[in-house]
Design a protein around this motif. Structure first.
Motif: not given
Length: 104
Positions: A31, A63, A65-66, A68
Motif C-alpha cells: 500500500c 482498493p 478499505g481505506r 490502496t
C-alpha cells in the motif's frame, strides 16, 4: 526483427524512485503507506510517481478499505525485457556478420 524499444516505458523506469517502487512491488503487493516508508519519499511525491507508473501500465491498484494496494504488472516488464533481448540478439548477429556501413 526489432525496430525499437518502448522508449516511453524506459523513460518512466529511468527515475530512481520509480525504479525503487517497481523493485519493491516485484517482491510484494504494497500500500502507499508501505511505499512511503520504504522509499522515504513524501506522500504527495510518491502518489505522483504511482500515477505515472499506473498511466504507463506498469502497476495496477486494488482498493482495500481505506487503503490502496499496488501490484506490479509483470507481463508489461517482460515485454520490455523481451524487446531488449531481441535488440541484444540483433547486435550479436550484426557483430558476427561484421555488418558496417561504408563511409562516404
Amino acid at each position: 526483427m526489432l525496430t525499437s524499444v518502448d522508449t516511453d516505458l524506459i523513460r518512466v523506469l529511468a527515475d530512481p524512485i520509480r525504479m525503487k517502487i517497481v523493485t519493491l512491488l516485484a517482491r510484494e503487493t504494497l500500500c502507499t503507506t508501505h511505499l512511503v516508508e520504504e522509499t522515504g519519499a513524501r506522500q504527495t511525491n510518491l502518489s505522483n510517481h504511482l500515477r505515472v507508473l499506473r498511466e504507463a501500465g506498469l502497476v495496477e491498484t486494488e482498493p482495500c478499505g481505506r487503503f490502496t494496494y499496488y501490484r506490479l504488472k509483470a507481463d508489461v516488464l517482460a515485454t520490455v525485457a523481451g524487446q531488449f533481448t531481441e535488440l541484444a540478439e540483433t547486435a550479436r548477429a550484426t557483430a558476427a556478420a561484421d555488418i558496417k556501413r561504408a563511409c562516404p
